[in-house]
Design a protein around this motif. Sequence first.
Motif, PDB file in Angstrom:
ATOM      1  N   SER A 133       0.816  -1.211   0.000  1.00  0.00           N
ATOM      2  CA  SER A 133       0.000   0.000   0.000  1.00  0.00           C
ATOM      3  C   SER A 133       0.851   1.264   0.000  1.00  0.00           C
ATOM      4  O   SER A 133       0.390   2.326  -0.414  1.00  0.00           O
ATOM      5  N   GLN A 134       2.099   1.162   0.429  1.00  0.00           N
ATOM      6  CA  GLN A 134       2.964   2.337   0.502  1.00  0.00           C
ATOM      7  C   GLN A 134       3.821   2.481  -0.753  1.00  0.00           C
ATOM      8  O   GLN A 134       3.724   3.466  -1.474  1.00  0.00           O
ATOM      9  N   LEU A 135       4.654   1.463  -1.040  1.00  0.00           N
ATOM     10  CA  LEU A 135       5.574   1.558  -2.170  1.00  0.00           C
ATOM     11  C   LEU A 135       4.860   1.446  -3.507  1.00  0.00           C
ATOM     12  O   LEU A 135       5.070   2.270  -4.408  1.00  0.00           O
ATOM     13  N   ALA A 136       4.019   0.413  -3.661  1.00  0.00           N
ATOM     14  CA  ALA A 136       3.318   0.233  -4.932  1.00  0.00           C
ATOM     15  C   ALA A 136       2.357   1.383  -5.195  1.00  0.00           C
ATOM     16  O   ALA A 136       2.248   1.862  -6.332  1.00  0.00           O
ATOM     17  N   SER A 137       1.646   1.842  -4.153  1.00  0.00           N
ATOM     18  CA  SER A 137       0.707   2.945  -4.364  1.00  0.00           C
ATOM     19  C   SER A 137       1.451   4.241  -4.675  1.00  0.00           C
ATOM     20  O   SER A 137       0.977   5.061  -5.470  1.00  0.00           O
ATOM     21  N   TYR A 138       2.628   4.435  -4.073  1.00  0.00           N
ATOM     22  CA  TYR A 138       3.421   5.627  -4.378  1.00  0.00           C
ATOM     23  C   TYR A 138       3.814   5.644  -5.850  1.00  0.00           C
ATOM     24  O   TYR A 138       3.625   6.647  -6.543  1.00  0.00           O
ATOM     25  N   ASP A 139       4.355   4.523  -6.338  1.00  0.00           N
ATOM     26  CA  ASP A 139       4.729   4.448  -7.749  1.00  0.00           C
ATOM     27  C   ASP A 139       3.505   4.598  -8.649  1.00  0.00           C
ATOM     28  O   ASP A 139       3.576   5.218  -9.715  1.00  0.00           O
ATOM     29  N   GLY A 140       2.371   4.028  -8.212  1.00  0.00           N
ATOM     30  CA  GLY A 140       1.139   4.146  -8.989  1.00  0.00           C
ATOM     31  C   GLY A 140       0.635   5.581  -9.048  1.00  0.00           C
ATOM     32  O   GLY A 140       0.291   6.090 -10.125  1.00  0.00           O
ATOM     33  N   PHE A 141       0.573   6.238  -7.882  1.00  0.00           N
ATOM     34  CA  PHE A 141       0.128   7.637  -7.836  1.00  0.00           C
ATOM     35  C   PHE A 141       1.084   8.543  -8.620  1.00  0.00           C
ATOM     36  O   PHE A 141       0.648   9.445  -9.340  1.00  0.00           O
ATOM     37  N   LYS A 142       2.369   8.291  -8.486  1.00  0.00           N
ATOM     38  CA  LYS A 142       3.368   9.096  -9.191  1.00  0.00           C
ATOM     39  C   LYS A 142       3.180   8.965 -10.702  1.00  0.00           C
ATOM     40  O   LYS A 142       3.210   9.970 -11.437  1.00  0.00           O
ATOM     41  N   ARG A 143       2.977   7.743 -11.165  1.00  0.00           N
ATOM     42  CA  ARG A 143       2.789   7.510 -12.599  1.00  0.00           C
ATOM     43  C   ARG A 143       1.520   8.204 -13.105  1.00  0.00           C
ATOM     44  O   ARG A 143       1.529   8.844 -14.164  1.00  0.00           O
ATOM     45  N   VAL A 144       0.422   8.104 -12.338  1.00  0.00           N
ATOM     46  CA  VAL A 144      -0.843   8.730 -12.735  1.00  0.00           C
ATOM     47  C   VAL A 144      -0.709  10.249 -12.789  1.00  0.00           C
ATOM     48  O   VAL A 144      -1.197  10.903 -13.722  1.00  0.00           O
ATOM     49  N   LEU A 145      -0.043  10.826 -11.789  1.00  0.00           N
ATOM     50  CA  LEU A 145       0.130  12.284 -11.748  1.00  0.00           C
ATOM     51  C   LEU A 145       0.951  12.782 -12.932  1.00  0.00           C
ATOM     52  O   LEU A 145       0.626  13.811 -13.537  1.00  0.00           O
ATOM     53  N   ILE A 146       2.011  12.066 -13.269  1.00  0.00           N
ATOM     54  CA  ILE A 146       2.873  12.491 -14.372  1.00  0.00           C
ATOM     55  C   ILE A 146       2.182  12.324 -15.716  1.00  0.00           C
ATOM     56  O   ILE A 146       2.294  13.178 -16.605  1.00  0.00           O
ATOM     57  N   GLN A 147       1.426  11.237 -15.872  1.00  0.00           N
ATOM     58  CA  GLN A 147       0.816  10.939 -17.160  1.00  0.00           C
ATOM     59  C   GLN A 147      -0.508  11.678 -17.396  1.00  0.00           C
ATOM     60  O   GLN A 147      -0.900  11.881 -18.544  1.00  0.00           O
ATOM     61  N   ASN A 148      -1.187  12.088 -16.308  1.00  0.00           N
ATOM     62  CA  ASN A 148      -2.529  12.658 -16.474  1.00  0.00           C
ATOM     63  C   ASN A 148      -2.681  14.084 -15.952  1.00  0.00           C
ATOM     64  O   ASN A 148      -3.797  14.622 -15.957  1.00  0.00           O
ATOM     65  N   THR A 149      -1.614  14.687 -15.488  1.00  0.00           N
ATOM     66  CA  THR A 149      -1.665  16.078 -15.028  1.00  0.00           C
ATOM     67  C   THR A 149      -0.460  16.829 -15.603  1.00  0.00           C
ATOM     68  O   THR A 149       0.466  16.208 -16.149  1.00  0.00           O
ATOM     69  N   PRO A 150      -0.456  18.148 -15.474  1.00  0.00           N
ATOM     70  CA  PRO A 150       0.694  18.931 -15.958  1.00  0.00           C
ATOM     71  C   PRO A 150       1.958  18.725 -15.117  1.00  0.00           C
ATOM     72  O   PRO A 150       3.032  19.217 -15.486  1.00  0.00           O
ATOM     73  N   LEU A 151       1.839  18.005 -14.002  1.00  0.00           N
ATOM     74  CA  LEU A 151       2.989  17.815 -13.118  1.00  0.00           C
ATOM     75  C   LEU A 151       4.074  16.979 -13.789  1.00  0.00           C
ATOM     76  O   LEU A 151       3.789  16.083 -14.576  1.00  0.00           O
ATOM     77  N   GLU A 152       5.314  17.292 -13.466  1.00  0.00           N
ATOM     78  CA  GLU A 152       6.448  16.533 -13.970  1.00  0.00           C
ATOM     79  C   GLU A 152       7.087  15.765 -12.819  1.00  0.00           C
ATOM     80  O   GLU A 152       6.599  15.804 -11.692  1.00  0.00           O
TER      81      GLU A 152
END
Length: 250
Positions: A133-152
Amino acid sequence: MVGTFAHVLKHNGFLGLYSGLSASLLRQITYSTTRFGVYEELKSRLSKSKDGPSFPVLIAMASASGFLGGIAGNPADVLNVRMQHDAALPVQDRRNYKNAIDGLIRMTREEGWKSLFRGVWPNSMRAVLMTASQLASYDGFKRVLIQNTPLEDNLTTHFSASFLAGFVATTVCSPVDVIKTRIMSSHESKSLAKLLIDVYKVEGVGWMFRGWVPSFIRLGPHTIATFLFLEQHKKIYRKLKGIDEVDRAL
């Protein structure tokens, strides 16, 4: 939570809030380094595509890493729970370990080496849930933010993903945390099934999220600081080694 703080301050002073610091540090050295190290190694070996491992694969890798970390860190975790719980006990019931090393020696001498692995199965399951829930979700959230928002791939993204990961980890691990703490701090041996039945009879379903707020207050900032430091560490390491960051999402 407020009552516990007041009790500790009244009977043990300000330093009582830091009971078990040496055990907590030993736990991080054994538990965290194992799970993070195994997870990053598995992720690097399985990152064959540009997009990196899929989310289910990340969960599987994180679960395996957490299980190994839970076993490696269990002795220090038992000490950590006992030393922190000591301050809330009556004087005659306290174990009074001087530090983590003294605690390990006394536990082995007085209770046998098996005491170091008391609660290892619920603790390992908690480590599986925590790491997934910590490591996998972090990588998942990070990937979603980079791919679906203006965030880099920057500090803002790392902070946002780690905050969300801390929330998820606290919620997922809350029931296991309650069970683990009660098993490790108990003065009597009781099966997991018997413990769950007794707790449910007294507290109902609400026992699963008892202490959620203090857990998030602890785990939220810890998760944020951990991933912010980890990202900077990886950035410096790659720069020193001349490694190109192929996949910015991971």
